[in-house]
Design an enzyme around this catalytic site. Sequence first.
Site, short mmCIF file in Angstrom:
data_model
loop_
_atom_site.label_atom_id
_atom_site.label_comp_id
_atom_site.label_asym_id
_atom_site.label_seq_id
_atom_site.Cartn_x
_atom_site.Cartn_y
_atom_site.Cartn_z
N ALA A 197 -59.84 17.21 -25.26
CA ALA A 197 -59.66 17.40 -26.70
C ALA A 197 -58.37 16.78 -27.25
O ALA A 197 -58.05 16.97 -28.41
CB ALA A 197 -59.71 18.90 -27.03
N CYS A 218 -50.63 19.29 -9.90
CA CYS A 218 -50.80 20.16 -11.07
C CYS A 218 -51.84 21.24 -10.78
O CYS A 218 -51.81 22.32 -11.37
CB CYS A 218 -51.32 19.37 -12.27
SG CYS A 218 -50.14 18.22 -12.96
N ASP A 276 -42.98 17.50 -12.38
CA ASP A 276 -43.84 17.16 -11.24
C ASP A 276 -44.65 15.88 -11.47
O ASP A 276 -45.47 15.50 -10.64
CB ASP A 276 -44.73 18.34 -10.80
CG ASP A 276 -45.81 18.73 -11.78
OD1 ASP A 276 -45.94 18.08 -12.84
OD2 ASP A 276 -46.55 19.69 -11.49
N VAL A 297 -49.79 11.36 -21.86
CA VAL A 297 -50.48 10.10 -22.19
C VAL A 297 -51.99 10.20 -21.93
O VAL A 297 -52.81 9.81 -22.77
CB VAL A 297 -49.87 8.95 -21.35
CG1 VAL A 297 -50.53 7.63 -21.68
CG2 VAL A 297 -48.36 8.87 -21.55
N HIS A 336 -43.80 16.75 -17.54
CA HIS A 336 -43.33 17.77 -16.58
C HIS A 336 -42.57 17.06 -15.47
O HIS A 336 -42.89 15.91 -15.13
CB HIS A 336 -44.52 18.51 -15.93
CG HIS A 336 -45.21 19.50 -16.81
ND1 HIS A 336 -46.59 19.67 -16.79
CD2 HIS A 336 -44.73 20.39 -17.71
CE1 HIS A 336 -46.91 20.63 -17.64
NE2 HIS A 336 -45.81 21.07 -18.22
N SER A 338 -53.99 12.82 -21.71
CA SER A 338 -54.69 13.76 -22.60
C SER A 338 -54.98 13.08 -23.94
O SER A 338 -56.09 13.19 -24.48
CB SER A 338 -53.84 15.02 -22.79
OG SER A 338 -54.05 15.63 -24.04
N GLU A 373 -42.59 26.24 -18.25
CA GLU A 373 -43.82 25.57 -17.80
C GLU A 373 -44.11 25.89 -16.33
O GLU A 373 -44.92 25.23 -15.68
CB GLU A 373 -43.70 24.07 -18.03
CG GLU A 373 -43.52 23.69 -19.50
CD GLU A 373 -44.82 23.74 -20.32
OE1 GLU A 373 -45.86 23.28 -19.83
OE2 GLU A 373 -44.78 24.25 -21.46
N1 LIG Z 1 -49.69 19.94 -15.18
C1 LIG Z 1 -50.68 19.20 -15.88
C2 LIG Z 1 -50.97 19.82 -17.19
C3 LIG Z 1 -51.91 19.01 -18.03
C4 LIG Z 1 -52.20 19.67 -19.34
N2 LIG Z 1 -53.21 18.93 -20.09
C5 LIG Z 1 -53.83 19.47 -21.13
O1 LIG Z 1 -53.64 20.61 -21.51
C6 LIG Z 1 -54.82 18.57 -21.86
C7 LIG Z 1 -55.91 19.33 -22.57
C8 LIG Z 1 -56.69 18.44 -23.52
O2 LIG Z 1 -56.13 17.52 -24.10
O3 LIG Z 1 -57.91 18.69 -23.69
C9 LIG Z 1 -50.92 19.80 -20.17
O4 LIG Z 1 -50.57 18.84 -20.87
O5 LIG Z 1 -50.27 20.86 -20.09
#
Ligand SMILES: NCCC[C@H](NC(=O)CCC(=O)O)C(=O)O
Length: 446
Positions: free
Chosen positions: A19, A369, A252, A26, A250, A28, A174
């Site tokens: 979403a 993750c 990591d 990047v 993050h 996402s 986080e």
């Molecule tokens: N440690 C990895 C976390 C990834 C996570 N992605 C998301 O929530 C993306 C969800 C979306 O865009 O549908 C974040 O960014 O926290």
Amino acid sequence: MTQFEANFDGLVGPTHNYAGLSYGNVASLKNASASSSPKQAAKQGLKKMKALADLGMVQGVLAPQERPDVYSLRRLGFTGSDAQVLQAAAKQAPAIFQACCSASSMWTANAATVSPSADTLDGKIHFTPANLTNKFHRSLEPQVTGNILRATFNNSDYFSHHQHLPDNEHFGDEGAANHTRLCGNYGETGLEIFVYGRHAFDTSKPAPKKFPARQTFEASQAVARLHGLQSENVVYIQQNPDLIDQGVFHNDVISVGNQNVLFYHEQAFSNSDAALQEIKQKFSGNNLHFICVKTSEVSVEDAIKTYLFNTQIITQANGDMVIIAPTNCQENPAVSNYLAKLVTQNTPIKEVKYFDVKQSMQNGGGPACLRLRVALNESELAAVNPHTLINDQQFELLNTWVDKHYRDELKVTDLSDPQLLIESRTALDELTQILDLGSVYPFQQI
Ligand SMILES: NCCC[C@H](NC(=O)CCC(=O)O)C(=O)O
């Protein structure tokens, strides 16, 4: 007594979707609105869990959360039956609605920060769920995360569970994605490294300019206090703000530690020399290895694209370390060459194993993750809810459960289908029986 480092992976939930919710992440943003496969995603995750269990590692599983989150939608003023709430929210406030449907709890590195008993004042393992305040969709997680952690580590003689930090950006936390631990054997007192993005109460300090710094220094300090850590066993390091601006949301994504190995990119930290010096001084084990990857070997862009540092470094029974990497690393020549060379050098890392976790990678989540590390001794392991540990039988049960309940394909427009909510709740109700969790979900509590 034998010591282990267990990995508790997040089981991907039935509404896994793309979403574009994570500004600063990047992958996402790039995959926003692509169609997803919840079934494939869950199976990719389970396959990795099974492979680590087959390597002789202690492997656990953490249950996903209930989504769509009808309760949050009701708090935001949508009323009527569940179906009416979903349909009104999807129509009137699609962005808010999608945030309430994310399966983001799958990335359990963000579930909590965990300090093993060897590090804490009272000799218990401490858990603080992450408040994840920086992203609305993730800020919906900590309460139920706490329920799931309590049901998984359900023995107060060994485990101490804290409430998440106050829900405010000043204490943005986080979890383990911004925390790593160096040690000798897992059961010996270790050095807990907290990597933060900015100071919340001192704005004169450097901070990223474009993308958000999700973790604050003050949040890291609060977690260290709650867990009863000694200052001589803690190091705070600021993440390089320029890298956050390039998409390293993050720590990591740019560094990972295991026992006497710290594997990191040369640009990962601010004041790197001072930070590494402090680590050297405080580390009480032997043969500390700093494995620094130079920009000339792997660019920051390639590190973000392939998640070279979002790898799991695990120690096998014979003491050799294996690096668990996403297949995206194998497909990038600079990164795969680097890894091929790394295992021939004089470090404890002797082997690379590649796993396809692309369904998760497309949302910015790599192998690291997907897991929460918990160092345990034998008595502590015996106190863990045994149904949450992966063996052949639990793997089969979970794989069959996914086949029965998960969709092959999901589009963002499917999220308001009331049938999806029913399917998800039916699946999760059954899951709480498979994992013997009790009633951890809101729909089970009314
Ligand atoms: N440690 C990895 C976390 C990834 C996570 N992605 C998301 O929530 C993306 C969800 C979306 O865009 O549908 C974040 O960014 O926290």
